[in-house]
Design an enzyme around this catalytic site. Structure first.
Site, PDB file in Angstrom:
ATOM      1  N   GLU A 166       8.374 -10.031  -0.410  1.00 24.49           N
ATOM      2  CA  GLU A 166       8.431  -8.810  -1.235  1.00 24.49           C
ATOM      3  C   GLU A 166       9.396  -8.901  -2.405  1.00 24.49           C
ATOM      4  OE1 GLU A 166       8.707  -5.268   1.188  1.00 24.49           O
ATOM      5  OE2 GLU A 166       6.660  -5.564   1.902  1.00 24.49           O
ATOM      6  N   GLU A 371       2.012  -8.487   6.528  1.00 26.42           N
ATOM      7  CA  GLU A 371       2.552  -7.265   7.131  1.00 26.42           C
ATOM      8  C   GLU A 371       1.574  -6.126   6.927  1.00 26.42           C
ATOM      9  OE1 GLU A 371       6.571  -6.047   6.102  1.00 26.42           O
ATOM     10  OE2 GLU A 371       7.194  -8.149   5.993  1.00 26.42           O
TER      11      GLU A 371
HETATM   12  C1  BG6 Z   1       8.447  -4.426   4.306  1.00 29.92           C
HETATM   13  C2  BG6 Z   1       9.475  -5.444   4.662  1.00 29.92           C
HETATM   14  O1  BG6 Z   1       8.881  -3.785   3.149  1.00 29.92           O
HETATM   15  O2  BG6 Z   1       8.195  -3.383   5.152  1.00 29.92           O
HETATM   16  C3  BG6 Z   1      10.047  -5.328   6.043  1.00 29.92           C
HETATM   17  O3  BG6 Z   1       9.050  -6.748   4.391  1.00 29.92           O
HETATM   18  C4  BG6 Z   1      10.167  -3.869   6.410  1.00 29.92           C
HETATM   19  O4  BG6 Z   1      11.259  -6.024   6.060  1.00 29.92           O
HETATM   20  C5  BG6 Z   1       8.789  -3.260   6.425  1.00 29.92           C
HETATM   21  O5  BG6 Z   1      10.830  -3.623   7.605  1.00 29.92           O
HETATM   22  C6  BG6 Z   1       8.763  -1.789   6.786  1.00 29.92           C
HETATM   23  O6  BG6 Z   1       9.591  -1.058   5.930  1.00 29.92           O
HETATM   24  P1  BG6 Z   1      10.769  -0.164   6.507  1.00 29.92           P
HETATM   25  O7  BG6 Z   1      11.562   0.220   5.300  1.00 29.92           O
HETATM   26  O8  BG6 Z   1      10.128   0.972   7.181  1.00 29.92           O
HETATM   27  O9  BG6 Z   1      11.557  -1.032   7.432  1.00 29.92           O
END
Ligand code: BG6
Length: 473
Positions: A166, A371
């Site tokens: 990211e 993800e």
């Molecule tokens: C992504 C990241 O932005 O989303 C992760 O790569 C992150 O590290 C995930 O945990 C979920 O976002 P958040 O802010 O809810 O943890």
């Protein structure tokens, strides 16, 4: 398009799950690990834990990997903590750090899963941050050296590599992800210089891997969210095109073609954010080629034309750290057609298909979804179960759209949703849970850190066995 028949998921599809080092490992200062920017933080959003213990995966990795194999995963995506390998970022190598990841990777392989390794996931060594972080060009060399150490150590065991997690959100949401230096006046100009250095660093390591391990594969891992126009008004459509360029295509055009997207460049030029580009950077950027595009997908975003009245920026999802909209560029908008998670994030499975099609249509490289997932306040019931039906619904809807995208002709290598086990969210603590596996701890009470498979883990395992959703179409 409504199809009468859906194409199946490919054989050997990487059904997996994902984590990152600092969010899951803990052991923040053990066995020679140096401090990262995450460890150096002294303030956390109210009511949220720090990252010192996290899910204690550093000590419990064998148990965790065994559980993931028990669920039936084919792949596990995780990141390596730069500061375990090179504690101060560019000095001595810590062999204990290398040993840990050798053991972890061996365990993943022994359990029959494919390791997919992110080189860097938000946790820059603090020693590098002290001398300017990514703003300092020397961080490019430090990163290339760190990557080479990893390729030399694990090149025979790891085939799939991801460069930087990211990068686009580190630039666009620097306040939430620690890339904004509070001492800097023009933080956006600083951020776009950091961005340029990361792009050069990424190109160098992609080229390096190909020279050293021609059979290995590497790709970028930005967060891609297709940008919708709030209405068919031509000005709104124009704004959505602009923001697609600034948020998404800048990063992928550069990774794939080694060139700045012209709209993003025009934006940076007009705003005074143009980076210092050194002679020879164009050659480096053109020489680094990805083998696939990995990306994280959580939701789409919607924008309208800027009104230029000082109110173009809106807070997204009730999360003060995440904002959309910029005066004179575009106005952030909510999408009333989409439901939201408990944390206010819009849920858009069809947008997943839209995003897959848009990326594949532009670049024609295989895609890997690194993800995707839903953050929720999961509840451990008195009988020891976690009935996260909403997570099953979320995953099922996204997997269904992924299959439609495959039927559309999009090539997809795998799907590693966030997250394999509960971990600490980037800035909303451990109560915002994403895992297939529950970790028994609270924000400030570590309890017994017991692992419990959630209902979604059983569902996901059954789905993997059938290589798709026979129940959902
Ligand atoms: C992504 C990241 O932005 O989303 C992760 O790569 C992150 O590290 C995930 O945990 C979920 O976002 P958040 O802010 O809810 O943890």
């Amino acid at each position: 398009m409504r199809y009468t028949h859906l194409k199946p998921f490919p054989e050997n599809f990487f059904w997996g799950a994902s984590t990152s080092a600092y969010q899951v490992e803990g052991a923040w200062n053990e066995d020679g690990k140096g401090p990262s920017v995450i460890d150096a933080r002294s303030e956390y959003p109210e009511g949220t834990t720090d990252f010192t213990v996290a899910s204690d995966h550093y000590h419990k990795y064998k148990q965790d990997i065994a559980l993931l194999a028990e669920i039936g995963l084919k792949a596990y995506r995780f990141s390596i903590a730069w500061t375990r390998i090179v504690p101060d970022g560019d000095g001595e190598i810590n062999t204990a750090g290398l040993d840990f990841y050798h053991h972890l990777i061996d365990e993943i392989r022994v359990q029959g899963m494919e390791p997919i390794v992110t080189l860097y996931h938000f946790d820059l060594p603090q020693a590098l941050m002290d001398v300017g972080g990514w703003y300092n060009r020397q961080t490019v060399d430090a990163f290339a050296r760190y990557a080479e150490i990893l390729f030399d150590a694990f090149g025979e065991k790891v085939k799939y590599w991801l460069t930087i997690n990211e990068q686009n959100l580190m630039i666009l949401q620097g306040n939430a992800l620690g890339t904004v230096d509070p001492k800097i006046q023009n933080d956006k100009k600083n951020l776009y210089q950091q961005n340029h250095h990361m792009l050069v660093a990424q190109a160098r390591v992609m080229q390096l891997l190909h020279e050293k391990y021609p059979a290995s594969l590497i790709g970028p891992a930005p967060n891609i969210a297709l940008i919708y126009a709030a209405t068919p008004k031509p000005e709104d459509v124009l704004a959505s095109e602009n923001y697609n360029a600034i948020r998404n295509w800048l990063y992928l055009d550069m990774a794939v073609h080694g060139k700045y997207n012209h709209l993003a460049w025009a934006y940076m030029e007009d705003k005074g954010f143009l980076p210092d580009v050194q002679a020879g950077d164009d050659v480096i950027l053109a020489a680094g080629k990805p083998d696939f595009i990995a990306f994280n997908y959580y939701t789409t975003q919607t924008v309208a034309a800027s009104q230029g009245d000082g109110h173009d920026e809106v807070i997204r999802g009730g999360n003060k750290y995440l904002k959309s909209g910029e005066d004179g560029v575009h106005r952030g908008a909510a999408n009333e057609h989409l439901p939201r998670t408990q944390f206010g994030t819009e849920i858009d499975p069809v947008g997943f298909r839209n995003t897959l099609r848009a990326i594949y249509g532009r670049y024609r490289l295989p895609l890997l979804i690194t993800e995707n997932g839903i953050g929720a306040f999961d509840k451990l019931e008195a009988d020891g179960t976690i009935n996260d039906q909403y997570r099953i619904d979320y995953l099922r809807a996204h997997i269904h759209q992924m299959q439609l995208a495959i039927t559309d002709g999009v090539k997809i290598l795998g799907y590693t949703p966030w997250s394999a086990i509960d971990l600490i969210s980037t800035h909303q603590g451990c109560s915002k849970r994403y895992g297939l596996i529950y970790v028994n701890r609270d924000e400030f009470d570590l309890k017994d850190l017991r692992r419990i498979k959630k209902k979604s883990a059983y569902w996901y395992g059954e789905m993997i066995k059938r290589n798709g959703l026979t129940d959902a179409v």
